[in-house]
Design a protein around this motif. Structure first.
Motif, PDB file in Angstrom:
ATOM      1  N   LEU A   1       4.133  50.660   5.912  1.00  9.96           N
ATOM      2  CA  LEU A   1       3.878  50.215   7.128  1.00  9.96           C
ATOM      3  C   LEU A   1       2.800  50.750   8.048  1.00  9.96           C
ATOM      4  O   LEU A   1       1.909  49.952   8.701  1.00  9.96           O
ATOM      5  CB  LEU A   1       5.155  49.851   7.809  1.00  9.96           C
ATOM      6  N   ARG A   2       2.661  51.764   8.011  1.00 11.92           N
ATOM      7  CA  ARG A   2       1.624  52.821   8.651  1.00 11.92           C
ATOM      8  C   ARG A   2       0.332  52.563   7.999  1.00 11.92           C
ATOM      9  O   ARG A   2      -0.544  52.272   9.054  1.00 11.92           O
ATOM     10  CB  ARG A   2       1.864  54.354   8.817  1.00 11.92           C
ATOM     11  N   SER A   3       0.105  52.499   6.680  1.00  6.12           N
ATOM     12  CA  SER A   3      -1.169  52.449   6.252  1.00  6.12           C
ATOM     13  C   SER A   3      -1.525  50.673   6.441  1.00  6.12           C
ATOM     14  O   SER A   3      -2.800  50.456   6.544  1.00  6.12           O
ATOM     15  CB  SER A   3      -0.885  52.294   4.729  1.00  6.12           C
TER      16      SER A   3
ATOM     17  N   ASP B   1      -4.741  36.162   8.829  1.00  8.53           N
ATOM     18  CA  ASP B   1      -4.333  36.785   7.485  1.00  8.53           C
ATOM     19  C   ASP B   1      -4.393  38.251   7.639  1.00  8.53           C
ATOM     20  O   ASP B   1      -4.260  39.100   6.828  1.00  8.53           O
ATOM     21  CB  ASP B   1      -5.370  36.575   6.383  1.00  8.53           C
ATOM     22  N   ASP B   2      -4.573  38.653   9.097  1.00  2.98           N
ATOM     23  CA  ASP B   2      -4.589  40.244   9.341  1.00  2.98           C
ATOM     24  C   ASP B   2      -3.443  40.875   9.029  1.00  2.98           C
ATOM     25  O   ASP B   2      -2.277  40.056   9.253  1.00  2.98           O
ATOM     26  CB  ASP B   2      -5.000  40.194  10.914  1.00  2.98           C
ATOM     27  N   PRO B   3      -3.245  41.940   8.111  1.00  2.00           N
ATOM     28  CA  PRO B   3      -2.006  42.452   7.724  1.00  2.00           C
ATOM     29  C   PRO B   3      -0.810  42.803   8.892  1.00  2.00           C
ATOM     30  O   PRO B   3       0.093  42.583   8.869  1.00  2.00           O
ATOM     31  CB  PRO B   3      -2.326  43.769   7.104  1.00  2.00           C
TER      32      PRO B   3
ATOM     33  N   ARG C   1       4.592  38.377  12.536  1.00  2.00           N
ATOM     34  CA  ARG C   1       5.252  37.182  12.374  1.00  2.00           C
ATOM     35  C   ARG C   1       6.410  37.242  11.488  1.00  2.00           C
ATOM     36  O   ARG C   1       7.534  36.836  11.849  1.00  2.00           O
ATOM     37  CB  ARG C   1       4.022  36.071  11.658  1.00  2.00           C
ATOM     38  N   LEU C   2       6.313  38.019  10.424  1.00  2.00           N
ATOM     39  CA  LEU C   2       7.651  38.001   9.777  1.00  2.00           C
ATOM     40  C   LEU C   2       8.407  39.009  10.464  1.00  2.00           C
ATOM     41  O   LEU C   2       9.870  38.423  10.355  1.00  2.00           O
ATOM     42  CB  LEU C   2       7.025  39.143   8.327  1.00  2.00           C
ATOM     43  N   PHE C   3       8.626  40.111  10.534  1.00  2.00           N
ATOM     44  CA  PHE C   3       9.457  41.261  11.279  1.00  2.00           C
ATOM     45  C   PHE C   3       9.783  40.849  12.780  1.00  2.00           C
ATOM     46  O   PHE C   3      11.056  41.235  12.962  1.00  2.00           O
ATOM     47  CB  PHE C   3       9.380  42.627  10.938  1.00  2.00           C
ATOM     48  N   GLY C   4       8.854  40.361  13.446  1.00  2.00           N
ATOM     49  CA  GLY C   4       8.959  40.622  14.985  1.00  2.00           C
ATOM     50  C   GLY C   4       9.113  39.102  15.448  1.00  2.00           C
ATOM     51  O   GLY C   4      10.043  39.028  16.474  1.00  2.00           O
ATOM     52  N   LEU C   5       8.750  38.021  14.915  1.00  2.00           N
ATOM     53  CA  LEU C   5       8.990  36.720  15.267  1.00  2.00           C
ATOM     54  C   LEU C   5       9.913  36.111  14.382  1.00  2.00           C
ATOM     55  O   LEU C   5      10.573  34.718  14.924  1.00  2.00           O
ATOM     56  CB  LEU C   5       7.533  35.882  15.222  1.00  2.00           C
TER      57      LEU C   5
ATOM     58  N   VAL D   1       2.458  38.400   2.245  1.00  2.00           N
ATOM     59  CA  VAL D   1       3.306  39.630   2.472  1.00  2.00           C
ATOM     60  C   VAL D   1       2.763  40.486   1.415  1.00  2.00           C
ATOM     61  O   VAL D   1       2.710  41.837   1.787  1.00  2.00           O
ATOM     62  CB  VAL D   1       4.890  39.187   2.434  1.00  2.00           C
ATOM     63  N   ASP D   2       2.512  40.183   0.358  1.00  2.00           N
ATOM     64  CA  ASP D   2       1.818  41.069  -0.881  1.00  2.00           C
ATOM     65  C   ASP D   2       0.677  41.683  -0.477  1.00  2.00           C
ATOM     66  O   ASP D   2       0.386  42.758  -0.502  1.00  2.00           O
ATOM     67  CB  ASP D   2       1.754  40.312  -2.105  1.00  2.00           C
ATOM     68  N   ARG D   3      -0.083  40.940   0.143  1.00  2.00           N
ATOM     69  CA  ARG D   3      -1.476  41.576   0.590  1.00  2.00           C
ATOM     70  C   ARG D   3      -1.257  42.383   1.851  1.00  2.00           C
ATOM     71  O   ARG D   3      -1.887  43.380   2.096  1.00  2.00           O
ATOM     72  CB  ARG D   3      -2.350  40.178   0.992  1.00  2.00           C
ATOM     73  N   ALA D   4      -0.375  41.920   2.756  1.00  2.00           N
ATOM     74  CA  ALA D   4      -0.130  42.794   4.023  1.00  2.00           C
ATOM     75  C   ALA D   4       0.467  44.215   3.699  1.00  2.00           C
ATOM     76  O   ALA D   4       0.093  44.866   4.489  1.00  2.00           O
ATOM     77  CB  ALA D   4       0.567  41.969   4.960  1.00  2.00           C
ATOM     78  N   LEU D   5       1.147  44.198   2.784  1.00  2.00           N
ATOM     79  CA  LEU D   5       2.178  45.410   2.367  1.00  2.00           C
ATOM     80  C   LEU D   5       1.804  45.704   1.083  1.00  2.00           C
ATOM     81  O   LEU D   5       2.905  45.760   0.316  1.00  2.00           O
ATOM     82  CB  LEU D   5       3.539  45.268   2.681  1.00  2.00           C
TER      83      LEU D   5
END
Length: 499
Positions: free
Chosen positions: A18-20, A56-58, A64-68, A77-81
């Motif tokens: 998440l930090r990275s 597409d910004d991580p 969008r996934l965790f907050g909204l 998700v695969d690209r973001a994390l």
């Protein structure tokens, strides 16, 4: 609701991923911008949804996934994390699959205090689920928890207790300055969430199940913090009993009981800080209510009232807090239930505030200070002010008037003076002394106090200065001292005068 994911050795690697990916406080603020960030803090997701839509910004994807709570394509998700991605999150139990997308089952967000940054998992808010909260809902980072975190006295301690830990927010703060942390809650779901957040952030807490102080019988601590289930709830079958806010007792009995008993779990010099509501009878004074709780405890008490509501406002707030709105099923019945409950006890208003208690280190008479601070903002964080205030009030209790008169006080750097008078008048009719930080105190000064403050630069003791002022105004030194001493003590307690 979905079962809280199990803890495991892999959770620190999720935190690192998440930090990275930039899913940090600064990263989220940069993506959302000021307007959408403020709206999301008010649980209004529309501006944040518009800002992140199609990106597409991580960080935008993770917001969008965790907050909204939006479904997000698996590939995004695969690209973001990297290193985690949709499959691993689903296996952990944080998200579920929805066709070619995944949807979060929990709120997961960065959180910090300016020096430390953590990641916190909690249940999805009503604004995401679009339905009333279940009774075992585990609250995330809300206004009350942030208030308690802001007011907590942050000094190094050996043992700390987070009573009613919820998702573990206060324990995260405590882990930064306590050698060991005990976290308790009556809710098994809350305890599972707390264990998850401890593992996610790589900290170790002693997590225990039980009601109020039962899990720590015969144990003592240097610091106790509690955001207890203080919400005053009618004891009727029609009223949902949310674990995070309802202690199962009548009126303010939960908070009163904690104030009366927590002293038995404080070491000498130990401090307890908690939030609370208190019922004030029609025509009554809130100070009389809370003062009755303190008697016989042997504790110093500094209680600051921050808000006041009438019974109708209170009912609207807490019905809405659970996701019930006017016009929805059961709302009118709940509203009427609250009003009937308050009327049955003659309640005119409900106060909210921060309670700070201290066990004296040595045998002395405890001090009590009850402050109404409902009229304006206070410093943020308030912890440094609380520490200074505890020290100042304890010093006053130990040294008395002789010590005050024998000390060379000086005005704190944030103190300013305002003078108001009629046009053309030689002398001001009103002199106001204002504090820029802390509680933001504003004190109306008479001629003697104004004269004293004008020379309070640390060069003369208060006694020397007051005697000189007595000579100037041609008054008895004893009379001037008697007039000014209570005012000087008040300014010392609140940090307008310092040593």
């Amino acid at each position: 609701m979905s079962r809280v994911p199990d803890t495991g050795a892999e959770l620190p690697s999720l935190r690192d991923a998440l930090r990275s990916s930039g899913f940090t406080l600064d990263g989220v603020a940069d993506v959302l911008g000021d307007r959408a960030s403020r709206a999301l803090n008010r649980e209004q997701p529309v501006p944040a949804e518009l800002v992140t839509r199609g990106s597409d910004d991580p960080v935008a994807v993770l917001v969008r996934l965790f907050g909204l709570g939006c479904p997000v394509e698996t590939a995004q998700v695969d690209r973001a994390l990297p290193g985690w991605g949709a499959d691993r999150l689903a296996a952990l139990g944080v998200v579920e699959r929805v066709g070619d997308a995944v949807r979060t089952l929990f709120d997961l967000r960065p959180y910090g205090d300016g020096e430390h940054e953590w990641w916190v998992l909690s249940d999805l808010a009503e604004g995401v689920t679009r339905r009333p909260l279940p009774v075992d809902h585990v609250l995330g980072i809300g206004g009350a928890s942030m208030t308690l975190a802001s007011w907590t006295a942050r000094r190094p301690v050996d043992r700390a207790l987070d009573l009613g830990t919820g998702c573990g927010v206060q324990s995260l703060h405590l882990s930064a300055h306590a050698s060991s942390v005990v976290a308790t809650d009556v809710s098994e779901r809350a305890l599972a969430t707390t264990r998850f957040n401890a593992a996610l952030n790589g900290v170790d807490w002693d997590v225990r199940a039980g009601s109020m102080l039962d899990p720590v019988a015969d144990e003592t601590f240097d610091l106790v913090v509690s955001n207890p289930p203080f919400v005053i709830t009618p004891r009727t079958d029609a009223m949902p009993t949310y674990e995070y806010r309802d202690g199962g007792q009548v009126g303010h009995a939960v908070v009163e009981g904690l104030v009366r008993t927590v002293g038995g779990h404080l070491r000498p010099g130990g401090v307890a800080q908690l939030l609370g509501n208190w019922e004030v009878p029609s025509g009554g004074d809130w100070r009389d209510v809370v003062r009755s709780w303190i008697g016989g405890t042997g504790l110093d008490a500094w209680i600051v009232q921050r808000d006041v509501q009438d019974p109708a406002e209170y009912a609207e707030l807490w019905a809405g807090d659970g996701g019930h709105r006017s016009g929805t099923e059961g709302f009118e019945q709940m509203y009427a239930g609250w009003l009937a409950d308050f009327d049955s006890r003659g309640v005119g208003e409900v106060g909210f505030g921060v309670i700070t208690l201290q066990r004296p280190r040595d045998a002395r008479e405890p001090w009590v200070d009850l402050v109404d601070a409902t009229t304006g903002p206070v410093a943020s964080p308030m912890g440094p002010t609380v520490l200074a205030g505890l020290e100042a009030r304890t010093w006053l209790a130990e040294h008395g008037d002789r010590g005050v008169l024998g000390t060379a006080w000086r005005c704190a750097p944030d103190v300013t003076e305002e003078r108001h008078g009629r046009p053309g008048a030689d002398d001001p009719s009103v002199i106001l002394v204002r504090q820029g930080g802390g509680l933001g105190r504003s004190v109306r000064a008479d001629t003697v106090l104004a004269a004293y403050l004008s020379v309070a630069d640390g060069s003369l003791t208060a006694g020397q200065a007051l005697d000189a002022i007595a000579s100037l105004v041609e008054a008895s030194p004893d009379a001037v001292r008697a007039q000014a001493l209570p005012q000087i003590r008040e300014l010392v307690a609140d940090g307008l005068l310092v040593r």
